[in-house]
Design a protein around this motif. Structure first.
Motif, short mmCIF file in Angstrom:
data_model
loop_
_atom_site.label_atom_id
_atom_site.label_comp_id
_atom_site.label_asym_id
_atom_site.label_seq_id
_atom_site.Cartn_x
_atom_site.Cartn_y
_atom_site.Cartn_z
N THR A 231 28.63 22.10 -4.47
CA THR A 231 28.62 20.70 -4.87
C THR A 231 29.92 20.07 -4.44
OG1 THR A 231 29.53 21.27 -7.04
CG2 THR A 231 27.13 21.19 -6.83
N HIS A 594 18.88 23.26 -21.94
CA HIS A 594 17.69 22.52 -21.52
C HIS A 594 16.47 23.37 -21.86
CE1 HIS A 594 15.75 19.34 -19.17
NE2 HIS A 594 14.89 20.29 -18.77
N ALA A 612 23.82 24.08 -12.90
CA ALA A 612 23.35 22.84 -12.26
C ALA A 612 22.10 23.07 -11.40
CB ALA A 612 24.47 22.22 -11.43
N PRO A 613 22.05 24.09 -10.53
CA PRO A 613 20.83 24.29 -9.74
C PRO A 613 19.60 24.60 -10.58
CG PRO A 613 22.67 25.38 -8.69
CD PRO A 613 23.14 24.96 -10.04
N CYS A 614 19.79 25.39 -11.66
CA CYS A 614 18.64 25.69 -12.51
C CYS A 614 18.20 24.45 -13.28
CB CYS A 614 18.99 26.81 -13.49
SG CYS A 614 19.12 28.45 -12.71
N HIS A 615 19.15 23.59 -13.66
CA HIS A 615 18.78 22.33 -14.31
C HIS A 615 17.96 21.46 -13.36
CE1 HIS A 615 19.48 18.07 -15.40
NE2 HIS A 615 19.27 18.53 -16.66
N ASP A 616 18.38 21.39 -12.09
CA ASP A 616 17.62 20.59 -11.12
C ASP A 616 16.22 21.15 -10.94
OD1 ASP A 616 19.90 19.09 -10.79
OD2 ASP A 616 20.54 20.12 -8.96
N THR A 617 16.08 22.46 -10.92
CA THR A 617 14.77 23.07 -10.78
C THR A 617 13.90 22.80 -12.00
OG1 THR A 617 15.70 24.81 -9.39
CG2 THR A 617 13.54 25.24 -10.37
N VAL A 619 13.97 20.29 -13.95
CA VAL A 619 13.54 18.90 -13.98
C VAL A 619 12.54 18.60 -12.87
CG1 VAL A 619 14.33 16.51 -13.72
CG2 VAL A 619 15.69 18.13 -15.06
N ALA A 620 12.85 19.03 -11.65
CA ALA A 620 12.01 18.68 -10.50
C ALA A 620 10.80 19.60 -10.37
CB ALA A 620 12.84 18.74 -9.22
#
Length: 673
Positions: A231, A594, A612-617, A619-620
């Protein structure tokens, strides 16, 4: 009588001695003139020498009209200007290459006819072929040596003659020294070519295309590979596209500067008048006489053969279905207006003569004969297919003869024409293909053409291949470094490199590296809470980091060591966090919690801390979280892999509740308070 016999025997020796002494005192020009009397007796050279002598009488430089593609006649003033640099009267002949002509004999014969002393130079095609000095002192041998050794074969006639004249002007001593130096320097290798050809230009275009797509695309792909999992500020993401754009612009602008060649030879573009001069000369001659012998070439028909040919032509013209026959004894060279195509030359002469007939082109140099019917009632198919090779190409006897037996073969040709079947209507040869345009013949294609377009595709493929090789090499090197060096991986990369089903070798190696790195970074002034994480990790290995690399430890313990060591290292590096990624603890510190889906079937969810990457996954693509869960073998179930927090009696069950709970769990299991 005996004494008289001895005196008579001694006389030849006396005369021989006197003759040798006289010859030693005779100037070189006189000896050369004497030699001329021998050479000029060659009957084939007499008409040629007389014609060339007349041309030199008009001007000291004669440029043939038979080489417009390489040496147009407009170069004559340049040759004259360079000839003045020699410092002696200089006569220059620029003629086609004639393999059957001896250059030295020709110069001797021309000098004998002209009767003027000076330096005589013969340029055949594009090379200074021969030079002889008559009545003047000039280092001709040294000048010829320097010209042949120092210059590349594609230097061109003007540059070759300029180098020749410069060496002549240096004088004998300097010229001899320069010639010896040229021999030594270029004994084993030739000078580099001065011009490139169309194939070389295609290679340049191909390389430019490869670079124009390969370099920018490689920058983008390698930057994306290097940036994966990291990032950073959005502005940093513009660096790679900007660098790729700048590299493409730089290549596009500098390639024409680096590959700046525009011509493939030193030849000047001829004018239309120069391109048609020889055809007009031959056509004018044929209007006066049906047999035209090139005056710049050796004579190949004697008077008897010429009279015989005239008689046969008259008889054929009066025969039934016959007509005019025009014979051109003219060399056909690639540098001529017709590019050596006899059919094209005959068609051009026919157009200039303006009368139908059989047009015969006989080359006095190589002895070939071409026959073309233009408008007579002759079977053209018979002329094309039934002409014997011994007549058109010659045989071994013709190859060995200086005149290629052209007189005898042309006589046989007339017999063949007389026996050729007649047709009801006149026939003509089809129009030959046009010769290459002289203006374009030595002009290189544009850089951004030809193989430039395939190069673009190859460049893209090369960029993909280069990125793949770089990725593979990086993976191998990183693996070797991980084995040899305890330096752990950066936190930004962990979510992308950490496995979901790690092997025991990976866990042992990583646990050891993390413990060694944390121990090296820890100082006495660091916070006691950070010290608790190191102590808890050491409790799991009995106080010896080396135990982590030995077989026997279960995977849950090794993961706990890694989590505690990374949490401590994160705190020391300014990224303190009480949470560790609950999806995969090997991802490192987490920022917040989350609700995530933890099973592929159904909609079972669990509140877990996430990186952060697991949070993005989550959500998306919520369905992607189960595949990211860390799964370890459970000895109680026969090493079946389960999510780490479901393994019985594992201290990792405390990870979702935070690093502090994991420390307490480890200390409690070890009986430490």
């Amino acid at each position: 009588m005996l004494r008289l016999l001895l005196v008579l025997c001694a006389l030849p020796s006396v005369f021989a001695t006197a003759t040798s002494a006289r010859a030693a005192d005779t100037p070189a020009a006189t000896r050369a003139a004497t030699a001329v009397q021998v050479h000029s007796t060659n009957p084939a050279l007499a008409p040629q020498a007389a014609y060339l002598a007349d041309r030199l009488r008009e001007s000291p430089v004669h440029v043939t009209d038979q080489l417009p593609r390489e040496v147009p006649r407009s170069t004559a003033p340049d040759f004259a200007r360079l000839a003045k640099k020699t410092g002696v009267p200089t006569y220059v002949l620029v003629l086609p290459v004639m393999s059957s002509t001896d250059g030295e004999q020709l110069l001797d014969a021309v000098h004998d006819r002209l009767g003027r002393d000076g330096l005589y130079v013969l340029i055949e095609g594009t090379d200074v072929a021969e030079a002889t000095a008559y009545g003047v002192r000039a280092p001709t041998d040294a000048a010829l040596t320097v010209t042949r050794y120092e210059l590349a074969y594609d230097a061109g006639p003007l540059l070759s003659f300029e180098r020749f004249a410069d060496v002549i002007a240096q004088g004998e001593k300097k010229a001899a020294s320069r010639a010896e130096a040229a021999r030594e320097r270029y004994r084993d290798e030739e000078p580099a070519e001065m011009y490139i050809g169309p194939s070389d230009r295609k290679n340049q275009s191909f390389l430019t295309g490869i670079l124009l797509t390969g370099v920018p695309l490689s920058i983008l792909l390698l930057a994306a590979y290097a940036r994966r999992g990291r990032t950073g500020k959005p502005a940093l993401r513009l660096i790679a596209p900007g660098a790729a754009l700048l590299s493409a612009a730089a290549i596009a602008l500098t390639a024409p500067v680096v590959f700046d060649e525009t011509r493939s030879s030193a030849a000047r573009p001829p004018t239309p008048a120069e391109m048609s001069a020889r055809v007009e000369r031959v056509a004018a001659g044929l209007k006066q006489d049906p047999v035209y012998a090139d005056p710049e070439s050796p004579r190949v028909l004697d008077a008897r053969q010429r009279d015989r040919l005239h008689e046969r032509i008259r008889d054929f013209r009066r025969s039934d279905g016959g007509g005019p026959v025009y014979v051109s004894l003219v060399p056909q060279t690639p540098e001529s207006e017709s590019a050596g195509d006899a059919d094209l030359f005959a068609a051009a002469v026919h157009a200039k003569v303006g009368e139908d007939g059989v047009y015969v082109v006989a080359d006095p140099d190589d002895g070939t004969i071409d026959v073309l019917n233009h408008g007579l009632r002759l079977d053209s198919t018979h002329l094309l297919l039934d002409l014997p090779d011994s007549l058109t190409l010659g045989d071994s006897r013709a190859d060995e003869a200086d005149d290629h037996l052209l007189g005898e073969r042309l006589d046989r040709l007339m017999t063949f024409l007389e026996e050729t079947p007649r047709t009801d209507r006149p026939q003509s040869e089809p129009a030959p293909a046009a010769a290459p345009r002289a203006a374009d013949e030595h002009t290189l294609p544009a850089l951004y053409s030809t193989d430039f377009w395939p190069g673009l595709f190859v460049g893209a493929v090369a960029a993909l291949l280069l990125t793949s090789l770089a990725a593979g090499a990086t993976w191998i090197v990183r693996g070797l470094l991980r084995r040899r060096s305890p330096v752990p991986e950066s936190f930004d990369r962990m979510p992308f490199t950490a496995p979901t089903a790690p092997s025991m070798s990976y866990l042992r190696r990583t646990a050891y590296n993390e413990l060694i790195a944390l121990s090296a970074e820890f100082g006495p002034e660091d916070h006691a809470r950070d010290r608790e994480r190191l102590d808890a990790a050491l409790l799991l290995v009995g106080g010896d980091p080396g135990v982590a690399r030995r077989p026997g430890m279960d995977p849950t313990t090794l993961v706990a060591v890694i989590v505690l060591a990374r949490a401590g290292r994160a705190a020391l590096t300014g990224r303190p966090s009480k949470l560790c990624c609950g999806v995969n603890p090997l991802h490192g510190p987490a920022e917040h919690r989350h609700h995530v889906r933890v099973t592929a079937e159904g909609n079972r969810r669990r509140l877990l801390p996430v990186c952060a990457p697991c949070h993005d996954t989550a959500v998306a693509e919520p369905g992607g979280i189960p595949d990211r869960l860390l799964k370890l073998p459970d000895p109680a179930l026969g090493n079946t892999r389960l999510p780490y927090y479901d393994i019985t009696d594992s201290s990792l069950a405390a990870v979702p509740d935070g690093v502090g709970r994991l420390v307490d769990r480890v200390r409690g299991a070890a009986g430490v308070h």
